[in-house]
Structures are given as C-alpha cells and as structure tokens.
Design a protein around this motif. Structure first.
Motif, PDB file in Angstrom:
ATOM      1  N   ALA A 119      54.004   9.687 -18.857  1.00  0.00           N
ATOM      2  CA  ALA A 119      54.414   9.584 -17.501  1.00  0.00           C
ATOM      3  C   ALA A 119      55.779  10.303 -17.231  1.00  0.00           C
ATOM      4  N   ARG A 120      56.059  10.924 -16.009  1.00  0.00           N
ATOM      5  CA  ARG A 120      57.234  11.379 -15.801  1.00  0.00           C
ATOM      6  C   ARG A 120      58.434  10.412 -15.599  1.00  0.00           C
ATOM      7  N   ALA A 121      59.555  10.680 -16.175  1.00  0.00           N
ATOM      8  CA  ALA A 121      60.906   9.905 -15.992  1.00  0.00           C
ATOM      9  C   ALA A 121      61.196   9.579 -14.690  1.00  0.00           C
ATOM     10  N   SER A 122      61.845   8.389 -14.492  1.00  0.00           N
ATOM     11  CA  SER A 122      62.258   7.855 -13.190  1.00  0.00           C
ATOM     12  C   SER A 122      63.415   8.319 -12.864  1.00  0.00           C
ATOM     13  N   HIS A 123      63.437   8.774 -11.636  1.00  0.00           N
ATOM     14  CA  HIS A 123      64.516   9.437 -10.882  1.00  0.00           C
ATOM     15  C   HIS A 123      65.553   8.391 -10.407  1.00  0.00           C
ATOM     16  N   ARG A 124      65.363   7.278 -10.550  1.00  0.00           N
ATOM     17  CA  ARG A 124      66.192   6.333 -10.069  1.00  0.00           C
ATOM     18  C   ARG A 124      67.932   6.690 -10.253  1.00  0.00           C
ATOM     19  N   GLY A 125      68.172   7.070 -11.091  1.00  0.00           N
ATOM     20  CA  GLY A 125      69.535   7.548 -11.367  1.00  0.00           C
ATOM     21  C   GLY A 125      70.089   8.910 -10.765  1.00  0.00           C
ATOM     22  N   HIS A 126      68.969   9.855 -10.533  1.00  0.00           N
ATOM     23  CA  HIS A 126      69.393  11.234  -9.869  1.00  0.00           C
ATOM     24  C   HIS A 126      69.706  10.977  -8.418  1.00  0.00           C
ATOM     25  N   ARG A 127      70.825  11.479  -8.268  1.00  0.00           N
ATOM     26  CA  ARG A 127      71.210  11.772  -6.756  1.00  0.00           C
ATOM     27  C   ARG A 127      70.896  12.957  -6.405  1.00  0.00           C
ATOM     28  N   GLY A 128      70.380  12.958  -5.010  1.00  0.00           N
ATOM     29  CA  GLY A 128      69.960  14.182  -4.457  1.00  0.00           C
ATOM     30  C   GLY A 128      71.043  15.336  -4.099  1.00  0.00           C
ATOM     31  N   ALA A 129      71.225  15.558  -2.827  1.00  0.00           N
ATOM     32  CA  ALA A 129      72.195  16.547  -2.587  1.00  0.00           C
ATOM     33  C   ALA A 129      73.346  15.941  -2.352  1.00  0.00           C
ATOM     34  N   GLU A 130      74.409  16.679  -3.214  1.00  0.00           N
ATOM     35  CA  GLU A 130      75.671  16.233  -3.460  1.00  0.00           C
ATOM     36  C   GLU A 130      76.518  17.005  -2.303  1.00  0.00           C
ATOM     37  N   GLY A 131      77.558  16.218  -1.947  1.00  0.00           N
ATOM     38  CA  GLY A 131      78.451  16.894  -0.765  1.00  0.00           C
ATOM     39  C   GLY A 131      78.468  16.088   0.551  1.00  0.00           C
ATOM     40  N   PRO A 132      79.415  16.543   1.309  1.00  0.00           N
ATOM     41  CA  PRO A 132      79.451  15.645   2.290  1.00  0.00           C
ATOM     42  C   PRO A 132      78.014  15.722   3.229  1.00  0.00           C
ATOM     43  N   VAL A 133      77.954  14.597   4.160  1.00  0.00           N
ATOM     44  CA  VAL A 133      77.096  14.295   5.168  1.00  0.00           C
ATOM     45  C   VAL A 133      76.819  15.674   6.222  1.00  0.00           C
ATOM     46  N   GLN A 134      75.902  16.019   6.433  1.00  0.00           N
ATOM     47  CA  GLN A 134      75.740  17.294   7.237  1.00  0.00           C
ATOM     48  C   GLN A 134      75.655  17.102   8.628  1.00  0.00           C
ATOM     49  N   VAL A 135      76.473  17.803   9.207  1.00  0.00           N
ATOM     50  CA  VAL A 135      76.458  17.906  10.830  1.00  0.00           C
ATOM     51  C   VAL A 135      75.168  17.381  11.487  1.00  0.00           C
ATOM     52  N   THR A 136      74.004  18.080  11.000  1.00  0.00           N
ATOM     53  CA  THR A 136      72.817  17.760  11.647  1.00  0.00           C
ATOM     54  C   THR A 136      72.414  16.274  11.409  1.00  0.00           C
TER      55      THR A 136
END
Length: 102
Positions: free
Chosen positions: A13-30
C-alpha cells in the motif's frame, strides 16, 4: 472473472501523505479573490425573498467561515501573498459575521 495475484505478489500500500505539505509559499491572490467572490454570491443569495434561495445563501456563508479562517491560518504560516486581497476577504468575513449577529 479476473485474475487476482496472491497476497505475496501484490504491491505494498502507498505511504501516507499526512506529513506532506502541498504547495509551499504564500496564499495566492486567486484564493483570496475566490473567497471574496463566494461571500458576495452568498450575500446576494441571502438577500433573495425565495426561502430556498435564501437558505442556500445562508448555508454557503456558514460553510465559508471556517474555510476562510483556515486560509488565514495558512497565510500567517506561509505568507499572505497580497495584503490588499486579504484585507478585502477579511472585510467580507467581518460584514458577514456582523450581518449574522446584529
């Protein structure tokens, strides 16, 4: 009937992505503008006289409040991105809360 590989041959089974953070950086204007637009739509819907449409607007606004709080928490952790857009979103949130409580 399809062939099923024995348990010993199956992939793990695939490893959990719980510790993985998605897009780094500031919140986008959109993201800020999308939240603001959703608040405007919710406020327009609550102004309608039809009970179902009004209820849909209230439901939208109630669901937007925790989402907006979460975006602000992420903004303080990762960066705001656009202070102007964040201020407009904060004003929409404040207007919505004032409308509900007063």
């Amino acid at each position: 009937m399809s062939h099923v590989a024995p348990t010993s041959h199956r992939r793990a089974a695939r490893a959990s992505h719980r510790g993985h953070r998605g897009a780094e950086g500031p919140v986008q204007v959109t993201s800020w503008l999308g939240l603001t637009l959703a608040y405007v739509v919710g406020l327009v819907l609550t102004a309608q006289s039809h009970v179902g449409v009004h209820a849909a607007g209230v439901t939208l606004l109630v669901m937007l409040v925790p989402v907006t709080v979460g975006v602000f928490v992420a903004a303080f952790r990762q960066g705001v991105g656009s202070w102007k857009a964040a201020f407009v979103t904060a004003a929409a949130l404040a207007f919505t809360l004032l409308k509900f409580f007063f």
